[in-house]
Design a protein around this motif. Structure first.
Motif, PDB file in Angstrom:
ATOM      1  N   GLU A 103       0.825  -1.208   0.000  1.00  0.00           N
ATOM      2  CA  GLU A 103       0.000   0.000   0.000  1.00  0.00           C
ATOM      3  C   GLU A 103       0.859   1.257   0.000  1.00  0.00           C
ATOM      4  O   GLU A 103       0.544   2.226  -0.689  1.00  0.00           O
ATOM      5  CB  GLU A 103      -0.931  -0.002   1.210  1.00  0.00           C
ATOM      6  CG  GLU A 103      -2.007  -1.058   1.155  1.00  0.00           C
ATOM      7  CD  GLU A 103      -2.841  -1.104   2.426  1.00  0.00           C
ATOM      8  OE1 GLU A 103      -2.898  -0.086   3.150  1.00  0.00           O
ATOM      9  OE2 GLU A 103      -3.427  -2.163   2.688  1.00  0.00           O
TER      10      GLU A 103
ATOM     11  N   LEU B  87       1.010   4.095  -2.873  1.00  0.00           N
ATOM     12  CA  LEU B  87       0.803   5.512  -2.564  1.00  0.00           C
ATOM     13  C   LEU B  87       1.873   6.362  -3.238  1.00  0.00           C
ATOM     14  O   LEU B  87       1.578   7.385  -3.835  1.00  0.00           O
ATOM     15  CB  LEU B  87       0.844   5.688  -1.042  1.00  0.00           C
ATOM     16  CG  LEU B  87       0.440   7.033  -0.503  1.00  0.00           C
ATOM     17  CD1 LEU B  87      -0.315   6.843   0.803  1.00  0.00           C
ATOM     18  CD2 LEU B  87       1.647   7.901  -0.268  1.00  0.00           C
TER      19      LEU B  87
ATOM     20  N   ARG C  70       1.514   7.050  -7.089  1.00  0.00           N
ATOM     21  CA  ARG C  70       0.432   7.924  -7.571  1.00  0.00           C
ATOM     22  C   ARG C  70       0.977   9.307  -7.903  1.00  0.00           C
ATOM     23  O   ARG C  70       0.777  10.266  -7.166  1.00  0.00           O
ATOM     24  CB  ARG C  70      -0.660   8.029  -6.517  1.00  0.00           C
ATOM     25  CG  ARG C  70      -1.365   6.719  -6.293  1.00  0.00           C
ATOM     26  CD  ARG C  70      -2.507   6.895  -5.305  1.00  0.00           C
ATOM     27  NE  ARG C  70      -3.042   5.588  -5.013  1.00  0.00           N
ATOM     28  CZ  ARG C  70      -3.113   5.061  -3.802  1.00  0.00           C
ATOM     29  NH1 ARG C  70      -2.696   5.731  -2.752  1.00  0.00           N
ATOM     30  NH2 ARG C  70      -3.619   3.861  -3.634  1.00  0.00           N
TER      31      ARG C  70
ATOM     32  N   ALA D 144      -1.516  12.448  -8.211  1.00  0.00           N
ATOM     33  CA  ALA D 144      -2.195  12.991  -7.041  1.00  0.00           C
ATOM     34  C   ALA D 144      -1.524  14.298  -6.613  1.00  0.00           C
ATOM     35  O   ALA D 144      -0.319  14.479  -6.773  1.00  0.00           O
ATOM     36  CB  ALA D 144      -2.155  11.982  -5.901  1.00  0.00           C
TER      37      ALA D 144
ATOM     38  N   GLU E 248      -3.438  15.468  -1.467  1.00  0.00           N
ATOM     39  CA  GLU E 248      -3.984  14.114  -1.526  1.00  0.00           C
ATOM     40  C   GLU E 248      -2.969  13.095  -1.008  1.00  0.00           C
ATOM     41  O   GLU E 248      -3.320  12.177  -0.257  1.00  0.00           O
ATOM     42  CB  GLU E 248      -4.394  13.748  -2.950  1.00  0.00           C
ATOM     43  CG  GLU E 248      -5.594  14.489  -3.458  1.00  0.00           C
ATOM     44  CD  GLU E 248      -5.848  14.248  -4.943  1.00  0.00           C
ATOM     45  OE1 GLU E 248      -7.026  14.214  -5.325  1.00  0.00           O
ATOM     46  OE2 GLU E 248      -4.869  14.091  -5.705  1.00  0.00           O
ATOM     47  N   LEU E 249      -1.717  13.265  -1.413  1.00  0.00           N
ATOM     48  CA  LEU E 249      -0.671  12.346  -0.959  1.00  0.00           C
ATOM     49  C   LEU E 249      -0.489  12.418   0.552  1.00  0.00           C
ATOM     50  O   LEU E 249      -0.340  11.390   1.215  1.00  0.00           O
ATOM     51  CB  LEU E 249       0.645  12.634  -1.672  1.00  0.00           C
ATOM     52  CG  LEU E 249       0.703  12.258  -3.145  1.00  0.00           C
ATOM     53  CD1 LEU E 249       2.013  12.747  -3.762  1.00  0.00           C
ATOM     54  CD2 LEU E 249       0.564  10.761  -3.332  1.00  0.00           C
TER      55      LEU E 249
ATOM     56  N   ALA F   8      -2.741  13.338   2.768  1.00  0.00           N
ATOM     57  CA  ALA F   8      -3.927  12.729   3.387  1.00  0.00           C
ATOM     58  C   ALA F   8      -3.855  11.205   3.319  1.00  0.00           C
ATOM     59  O   ALA F   8      -4.177  10.516   4.302  1.00  0.00           O
ATOM     60  CB  ALA F   8      -5.195  13.235   2.702  1.00  0.00           C
ATOM     61  N   GLN F   9      -3.426  10.673   2.187  1.00  0.00           N
ATOM     62  CA  GLN F   9      -3.318   9.224   2.042  1.00  0.00           C
ATOM     63  C   GLN F   9      -2.225   8.665   2.951  1.00  0.00           C
ATOM     64  O   GLN F   9      -2.380   7.587   3.534  1.00  0.00           O
ATOM     65  CB  GLN F   9      -3.047   8.857   0.586  1.00  0.00           C
ATOM     66  CG  GLN F   9      -4.232   9.123  -0.303  1.00  0.00           C
ATOM     67  CD  GLN F   9      -3.878   9.017  -1.784  1.00  0.00           C
ATOM     68  OE1 GLN F   9      -2.723   8.852  -2.150  1.00  0.00           O
ATOM     69  NE2 GLN F   9      -4.894   9.133  -2.627  1.00  0.00           N
TER      70      GLN F   9
ATOM     71  N   ASP G 187      -3.557   8.601   6.462  1.00  0.00           N
ATOM     72  CA  ASP G 187      -4.466   7.465   6.601  1.00  0.00           C
ATOM     73  C   ASP G 187      -3.668   6.170   6.760  1.00  0.00           C
ATOM     74  O   ASP G 187      -3.981   5.335   7.606  1.00  0.00           O
ATOM     75  CB  ASP G 187      -5.397   7.377   5.388  1.00  0.00           C
ATOM     76  CG  ASP G 187      -6.280   6.149   5.435  1.00  0.00           C
ATOM     77  OD1 ASP G 187      -7.079   6.024   6.381  1.00  0.00           O
ATOM     78  OD2 ASP G 187      -6.159   5.299   4.519  1.00  0.00           O
ATOM     79  N   TRP G 188      -2.629   6.020   5.953  1.00  0.00           N
ATOM     80  CA  TRP G 188      -1.781   4.821   6.038  1.00  0.00           C
ATOM     81  C   TRP G 188      -1.178   4.715   7.436  1.00  0.00           C
ATOM     82  O   TRP G 188      -1.179   3.634   8.040  1.00  0.00           O
ATOM     83  CB  TRP G 188      -0.686   4.878   4.974  1.00  0.00           C
ATOM     84  CG  TRP G 188       0.119   3.627   4.888  1.00  0.00           C
ATOM     85  CD1 TRP G 188      -0.087   2.582   4.050  1.00  0.00           C
ATOM     86  CD2 TRP G 188       1.261   3.279   5.693  1.00  0.00           C
ATOM     87  NE1 TRP G 188       0.854   1.599   4.290  1.00  0.00           N
ATOM     88  CE2 TRP G 188       1.688   1.999   5.281  1.00  0.00           C
ATOM     89  CE3 TRP G 188       1.950   3.922   6.708  1.00  0.00           C
ATOM     90  CZ2 TRP G 188       2.776   1.356   5.861  1.00  0.00           C
ATOM     91  CZ3 TRP G 188       3.030   3.272   7.299  1.00  0.00           C
ATOM     92  CH2 TRP G 188       3.443   2.010   6.867  1.00  0.00           C
TER      93      TRP G 188
END
Length: 123
Positions: free
Chosen positions: A78, A82, A85, A88, A92-93, A95-96, A99-100
């Motif tokens: 994952e 990430l 991407r 993105a 966005e990166l 935020a991702q 989250d990770w």
């Protein structure tokens, strides 16, 4: 984090090796399972695309013995996805990545939690 990707991956490698050592130690009662996990070590650190097809079944067998290692390997995939991407936005990166890190810390797997905490320091 993106700029220090190689250093981050080296830290993740260390976390993975530590989790592997803990799992091997926990399997001491089962010689067969311990052997499978020991053999798994050399494949854990490689890019899956470089692993020969005939070895993938054995890797899956080893990961099935250890839900912790399976989770750590899945989280590594994952994290790599990430980083891949490129379309993105920076927001966005971030935020991702946050989250990770939350999911890694929620896993309760000590090496993964510690890695996530180190990763947050890069931001």
């Amino acid at each position: 984090v993106i700029l220090h990707r190689l250093h981050v991956l080296a830290n993740y490698r260390d976390s993975l090796l530590r989790a592997h050592a803990e799992e091997v130690a926990a399997m001491r009662g089962s010689v067969h399972n311990m052997r499978i996990l020991r053999n798994l070590k050399r494949w854990l650190l490689r890019d899956e695309r470089t692993v020969p097809e005939f070895q993938r079944a054995e890797i899956e067998k080893g990961l099935a013995l250890s839900p912790r290692l399976h989770r750590i390997v899945a989280m590594r995939h994952e994290l790599a996805a990430l980083w891949a991407r490129s379309m993105a936005s920076q927001e966005e990166l971030v935020a991702q990545l946050q989250d990770w890190c939350q999911r890694a810390e929620a896993s309760g797997i000590a090496p993964l939690v510690e890695f996530s905490q180190r990763l947050r320091r890069y931001a």
